[in-house]
Each structure stands twice: as structure tokens, then as C-alpha cells.
Design an enzyme around this catalytic site. Structure first.
Site, PDB file in Angstrom:
ATOM      1  N   TRP A 242       0.907  -1.154  -0.113  1.00 19.44           N
ATOM      2  CA  TRP A 242      -0.026   0.061   0.239  1.00 19.44           C
ATOM      3  C   TRP A 242       0.765   1.216   0.041  1.00 19.44           C
ATOM      4  O   TRP A 242       1.841   1.413   0.623  1.00 19.44           O
ATOM      5  CB  TRP A 242      -0.852   0.351   1.152  1.00 19.44           C
ATOM      6  N   MET A 243       0.409   2.330  -0.825  1.00 23.41           N
ATOM      7  CA  MET A 243       0.764   3.550  -0.779  1.00 23.41           C
ATOM      8  C   MET A 243      -0.227   4.629  -0.806  1.00 23.41           C
ATOM      9  O   MET A 243      -1.203   4.625  -1.597  1.00 23.41           O
ATOM     10  CB  MET A 243       1.794   3.764  -2.073  1.00 23.41           C
ATOM     11  N   ASN A 244       0.237   5.840  -0.117  1.00 27.07           N
ATOM     12  CA  ASN A 244      -0.592   6.875  -0.133  1.00 27.07           C
ATOM     13  C   ASN A 244       0.135   8.215  -0.424  1.00 27.07           C
ATOM     14  O   ASN A 244       0.963   8.189  -1.397  1.00 27.07           O
ATOM     15  CB  ASN A 244      -1.983   6.918   0.683  1.00 27.07           C
ATOM     16  N   ASP A 245      -0.076   9.363   0.260  1.00 30.69           N
ATOM     17  CA  ASP A 245       0.514  10.473  -0.157  1.00 30.69           C
ATOM     18  C   ASP A 245       2.047  10.743  -0.276  1.00 30.69           C
ATOM     19  O   ASP A 245       2.836   9.996   0.069  1.00 30.69           O
ATOM     20  CB  ASP A 245       0.429  11.719   1.016  1.00 30.69           C
TER      21      ASP A 245
ATOM     22  N   PHE B 278       2.917  10.132   9.576  1.00 33.15           N
ATOM     23  CA  PHE B 278       1.916  10.586   8.751  1.00 33.15           C
ATOM     24  C   PHE B 278       2.748  11.515   8.011  1.00 33.15           C
ATOM     25  O   PHE B 278       3.823  11.691   7.967  1.00 33.15           O
ATOM     26  CB  PHE B 278       0.843  11.210   9.591  1.00 33.15           C
ATOM     27  N   SER B 279       1.904  12.123   6.974  1.00 39.50           N
ATOM     28  CA  SER B 279       2.571  12.929   6.027  1.00 39.50           C
ATOM     29  C   SER B 279       3.545  14.197   6.098  1.00 39.50           C
ATOM     30  O   SER B 279       3.125  14.640   7.564  1.00 39.50           O
ATOM     31  CB  SER B 279       1.570  13.469   4.737  1.00 39.50           C
TER      32      SER B 279
ATOM     33  N   ARG C 231      -2.295  17.990  11.382  1.00 41.93           N
ATOM     34  CA  ARG C 231      -1.291  17.406  10.781  1.00 41.93           C
ATOM     35  C   ARG C 231      -0.710  17.839   9.328  1.00 41.93           C
ATOM     36  O   ARG C 231      -1.147  18.818   8.905  1.00 41.93           O
ATOM     37  CB  ARG C 231      -1.788  15.814  10.343  1.00 41.93           C
ATOM     38  N   ASP C 232       0.100  17.071   8.762  1.00 43.50           N
ATOM     39  CA  ASP C 232       0.814  17.114   7.477  1.00 43.50           C
ATOM     40  C   ASP C 232       1.609  18.536   7.224  1.00 43.50           C
ATOM     41  O   ASP C 232       1.278  19.311   6.248  1.00 43.50           O
ATOM     42  CB  ASP C 232      -0.383  17.144   6.449  1.00 43.50           C
TER      43      ASP C 232
ATOM     44  N   GLU D 155      -6.277  18.672   4.152  1.00 41.79           N
ATOM     45  CA  GLU D 155      -5.205  17.833   4.538  1.00 41.79           C
ATOM     46  C   GLU D 155      -4.066  18.288   3.553  1.00 41.79           C
ATOM     47  O   GLU D 155      -4.345  18.999   2.522  1.00 41.79           O
ATOM     48  CB  GLU D 155      -5.525  16.619   4.192  1.00 41.79           C
TER      49      GLU D 155
ATOM     50  N   TRP E 295      -9.791   8.803  -1.624  1.00 42.70           N
ATOM     51  CA  TRP E 295     -10.162   8.067  -0.501  1.00 42.70           C
ATOM     52  C   TRP E 295     -11.584   7.271  -0.733  1.00 42.70           C
ATOM     53  O   TRP E 295     -11.683   6.380   0.178  1.00 42.70           O
ATOM     54  CB  TRP E 295      -9.986   8.930   0.718  1.00 42.70           C
TER      55      TRP E 295
HETATM   56  C1  FRU Z   1      -4.224  12.326   3.328  1.00 46.15           C
HETATM   57  C2  FRU Z   1      -3.625  11.890   4.822  1.00 46.15           C
HETATM   58  C3  FRU Z   1      -3.077  12.760   5.653  1.00 46.15           C
HETATM   59  C4  FRU Z   1      -2.477  11.911   6.437  1.00 46.15           C
HETATM   60  C5  FRU Z   1      -2.205  10.523   5.698  1.00 46.15           C
HETATM   61  C6  FRU Z   1      -2.133   9.372   6.605  1.00 46.15           C
HETATM   62  O1  FRU Z   1      -4.446  11.387   2.419  1.00 46.15           O
HETATM   63  O2  FRU Z   1      -5.149  11.561   5.326  1.00 46.15           O
HETATM   64  O3  FRU Z   1      -3.454  13.925   6.089  1.00 46.15           O
HETATM   65  O4  FRU Z   1      -1.223  12.507   6.926  1.00 46.15           O
HETATM   66  O5  FRU Z   1      -2.928  10.472   4.663  1.00 46.15           O
HETATM   67  O6  FRU Z   1      -1.662   8.172   5.718  1.00 46.15           O
END
Ligand code: FRU
Length: 476
Positions: free
Chosen positions: A19-22, A78-79, A143-144, A195, A282
Site C-alpha cells: 500500500w502507498m498513499n500521499d 504520517f505525511s 497534521r501534514d 489535509e 479515499w
Molecule cells: C491524506 C492523509 C494525511 C495523513 C495521511 C495518513 O491522504 O489522510 O492527512 O497524514 O493521509 O496516511
């Protein structure tokens, strides 16, 4: 990349597996572009977040590197962002320079900001023993952090997301942070949680004037439903952002469904501003049927400002290095398509780009991946609106949010249009009229049939000035 993996993109970054996101920590340093990313190494679904890592010299060919940051007793990673501490303001680099990451430590409901540093071009990282450097001020979504060096005030500035607004902080050394200001209550799109903010200066293409752009992800209520990326144009003095657009006006960076958590690279030479986004939403990110990985990044894009219909807007084009890897496939020019008719053009194997220049009476569309089963991806204009339609592909039952027809108002309504459409194995990125509008979407086409591109006149006649198709091979 192994070509037998169905849907595996060629031009777009994917993790080898899981899995990958931001995108996180985007920075250019000593000849390399670094891409860190939200990563769960044990599963194809979101979970305990790590920072995965890859580097590239051209933003297209990536070398996978070991995981950079692991979860610890302060929580998941997190990010966040990375900067080059050129003057050793932090004191971590014995008078030299190095990389500093700032990210959110997330432990259950508690989100706080921390830092880590690397003295070896991002290969290994040490977390600061004074973490967290910013405690939680009793805000649930906090966050972020995106850090920038603000030259005019000669200090660090940082923006982070806090519910439906952002908060700015400043610091002399990246370790001690002071609250500077807030922006956003009641501004722009407010439906979801804000975010992944970013703030950067951009130059106007014609006047050369510099303005500041505040870019923000919103996890619901995006232009085509679900995740979206909005931006504000204004001024930033190192502490306070002053917007110049109207309060309820929403500027979207991309009108597609799959362009989220966009971040710009820090420290790129010649004031170039290059952004990369996570190419998912999402609404269904955890279900997209790819194996053994899940999620890809968008093509990196260069940003600038241009006036469109009297308003300054962010415009975007894919990175220039893409042009060094193309090979002309097919060109056609000057033909007419009657109302309700379509012209079929042979479609090459992905990755390819189709550039279509037309003059239309009332409506036309370009259909991609059109095969025997009739399933396709369409993008069209009808004078006032731009729309895209994602038909059922091979296996789209995973989410009802994935398919459908989505439309948005055009920024400028002329009867001339240029569409530049970049297709990879499982995505379609459209740049309209030199990048004044972008639409990014995943698409999971049927794989084996012969496929064609159709140019269809949906309403009135369409004069096609030219169609040019290029193929790309970055492994040459
Ligand atoms: C955005 C997010 C960020 C958070 C990260 C967690 O896609 O929800 O706000 O830091 O993903 O994986």
C-alpha cells in the site's frame, strides 16, 4: 518493471508491492529528486504508516530505496515534508548541510509534529531526541507539516492542516516553533477535512509577477466527489497568507477524481515548481484491484500562473523530461466529423499521448481504450462544460463511486480546444488548452482487445485540425 503485471504503469511511480498513499518529503538535493511516501509494507490496505523512499534524476525513472522512517513509540509516521538545511540552522550538520524531515507522529487520536535528519543524502535518518517539536493544541486533525525557507524574513515557515483551516508557524532552527497565524475558516471548499497543505511562490507566465499559492487537499466534496485539491492565490509575508480571490470561490487544481495530497518539491533549481500527487481517491483507494501493489503517483507537473478570463490561475504541464522519451506514432490533420459521427484512430500500447486540436460547433468528445466490448473512457467539451465518463472497465465492481459521468464548468468558453491526453496502463491525465485545466483519472481498461481512439462529434460539426500521437519509452 515486470510487464506481465496487469495495470502496472510505466511512466508513473508505483511501489514494488503493498500500500502507498500521499507523496511526502519531496526535495531536490545533490542531483537527485527524492520521493518519500505514505507506506504500509505489510499490507495492500492503509495501516501503520511508514515513509517509503525512492530517488530519480529525471522524475520518470525511479530507484527504490529502503524504508526511511518507521513507526515508533510516538506513533505512526504520517505525511510531511523535507527541506535542505543549507546553513545548518538546526546544528545537526556540524556547520555543513543536510536534509531535515518534518512529519506528523500519530498515536491513536493524538497528532503531533516531529523532525528527523539525514547526513547521507536521505539514505538513513535519525529522529530528533526532542520530539515532538510541536505539541497538540487540542485539535483533533492537526497534521501534514510543509516547511519552506522564507528568504525575505530569513526564517523557516511551516503550514499544517487543522480541521477546515490551516495554521502557519515560524522557526529559526526547525526545532522550536512559534504560532504565526491561521487561514481558512469559511474559505473555499469546506465540505471535508483539509489535509496536506503546501505554500509556494509562482511566477506569472506573461507579466513575470510573483504571487503565492496555498494548495490544500480536501478529503470529501472534491470536484468529482471524494478527495480533491483546491488552491488559493494571494500573498505570503512569512507569517500571514492574504488571499486575493473571493471567499467562497473555489479553485480546483485538478477536476478529475484521482489527484490528491499534492505536494511540491523543495529546493528545485531555477525556481521551478514541480508537484506530484497521489493518483487515487479515499472513496475507493483501498479497493482498486491491482496486485501486488496499490496506488500510483501522478505524472510530475510544472506549475506557473496565467490569466484566464480575467483571473489568475495555476496552469500545469507534465515535466519537460517526458519530451525526451517520446517517439512519434501517428499524425492526422484537417478533417471534419459530422454530427453524431465518429472517426476511429488506431491506439498504440500505453504509455502514449494524444494531442487533439479542434474547432467545434457545439460538442465533441475523445473516447479512449474503445474496444469490442464498448467500454471506454471519454473526455468531452460542450461549450460550457468539460466532462469525463468512466465506463465499467474489466473489474470495476469494487466501488460504485468509480464509474460514472462527471462534469465541471470550463474556465474559458471558446469553440477552439486543444486536449493533451497522457495515457498509461491504468490512468488518463488530460491537460486542456496549455494546462489551464487538468483532469486526472484512473482507468482499468480491458487488456487484450484491439483498442482505438474515437473522435466523436456529439453536437454539431467538429473540425479536427490535427491529431498527434506519441508513444513513450523511458527504459531506452
Ligand atoms: C491524506 C492523509 C494525511 C495523513 C495521511 C495518513 O491522504 O489522510 O492527512 O497524514 O493521509 O496516511
Amino acid at each position: 518493471l515486470v510487464k506481465t503485471e496487469k495495470y502496472r504503469p510505466h511512466l508513473h511511480f508505483t511501489p514494488q508491492e503493498m500500500w502507498m498513499n500521499d507523496p511526502n518529503g519531496l526535495v531536490y538535493f545533490e542531483g537527485e529528486y527524492h520521493l518519500f511516501y505514505q507506506y504500509h509494507p505489510q499490507n495492500k490496505k492503509w495501516g501503520p504508516m511508514h515513509w517509503g523512499h525512492a530517488v530519480s534524476k529525471d522524475l520518470l525513472k525511479w530507484q527504490h530505496l529502503p524504508i526511511a522512517l518507521y513507526p515508533d513509540e510516538l506513533g505512526y509516521i504520517f505525511s510531511g515534508s523535507v527541506v535542505v538545511d543549507w546553513e545548518d540552522t538546526s546544528g545537526f550538520f556540524d556547520g555543513g548541510h543536510g536534509l531535515i524531515a518534518m512529519f506528523t507522529h500519530a498515536k491513536e487520536e493524538l497528532q503531533r509534529q516531529s523532525i528527523a535528519y539525514s547526513k547521507d543524502q536521505g539514505r538513513t535518518w535519525k529522529k530528533y531526541e526532542g520530539n515532538p517539536v510541536i505539541e497538540n493544541p487540542n485539535i483533533q486533525d492537526f497534521r501534514d507539516p510543509k516547511v519552506i525557507w522564507h528568504e525575505a524574513s530569513r526564517q523557516w515557515a511551516m503550514v499544517l492542516a487543522a480541521g477546515k483551516k490551516v495554521i502557519f508557524y515560524t522557526s529559526p532552527d526547525l526545532k522550536s516553533w512559534s504560532l504565526a497565524s491561521e487561514f481558512g475558516e469559511g474559505w473555499g471548499a469546506q465540505e471535508g477535512t483539509w489535509e496536506c497543505p503546501d505554500i509556494f511562490p509562482l511566477q506569472h507566465q506573461t507579466t513575470g509577477e510573483q504571487k503565492w499559492v496555498l494548495q490544500i487537499g480536501i478529503d470529501a466534496g472534491g470536484p468529482a466527489g471524494g478527495s480533491g485539491t483546491q488552491y488559493f492565490i494571494g500573498d505570503f509575508d512569512g507569517k500571514t497568507f492574504s488571499p486575493e480571490q473571493r471567499k467562497h470561490e473555489i479553485y480546483w487544481l485538478d477536476l478529475g477524481k484521482d489527484f490528491y495530497a499534492a505536494q511540491s518539491f523543495s529546493d528545485v533549481p531555477d525556481e521551478q515548481r514541480i508537484v506530484l500527487a497521489w493518483m487515487s481517491n479515499w472513496q475507493y483507494a483501498n479497493e482498486v484491484p491491482t496486485h501486488p501493489w496499490r496506488s500510483a503517483m501522478s505524472i510530475p507537473r510544472e506549475l506557473s500562473l496565467q490569466t484566464i478570463d480575467g483571473e489568475d490561475r495555476v496552469i500545469q504541464t507534465p515535466v519537460k523530461t517526458l519530451e525526451e522519451n517520446k517517439e512519434s506514432f501517428h499524425s492526422l490533420s484537417s478533417f471534419e466529423v459530422e454530427q453524431g459521427e465518429e472517426v476511429e484512430i488506431r491506439q498504440p500500447r500505453a504509455p502514449f499521448r494524444v494531442i487533439v486540436e479542434v474547432e467545434y460547433e457545439a460538442g465533441f468528445e475523445v473516447q479512449l481504450f474503445a474496444g469490442e466490448d464498448g467500454k471506454k473512457f471519454s473526455i468531452g467539451l460542450n461549450g460550457k462544460e468539460v466532462y469525463f465518463e468512466r465506463d465499467f472497465g474489466e473489474e470495476t465492481s469494487f466501488s460504485s463511486d468509480f464509474t460514472g459521468r462527471f462534469h465541471q464548468q470550463l474556465l474559458s468558453s471558446t469553440k477552439k480546444a486543444k486536449l493533451s491526453i497522457l495515457c498509461d496502463e491504468s490512468s488518463v491525465e488530460v491537460f486542456l488548452n496549455e494546462g489551464e485545466t487538468a483532469l486526472t483519472n484512473l482507468y482499468l481498461p480491458v487488456q487484450k482487445t484491439e483498442q482505438q481512439i474515437n473522435v466523436r462529434s456529439t453536437d454539431g460539426k467538429t473540425l479536427v485540425h490535427s491529431i498527434h500521437i506519441d508513444r513513450f519509452d523511458i527504459n531506452r
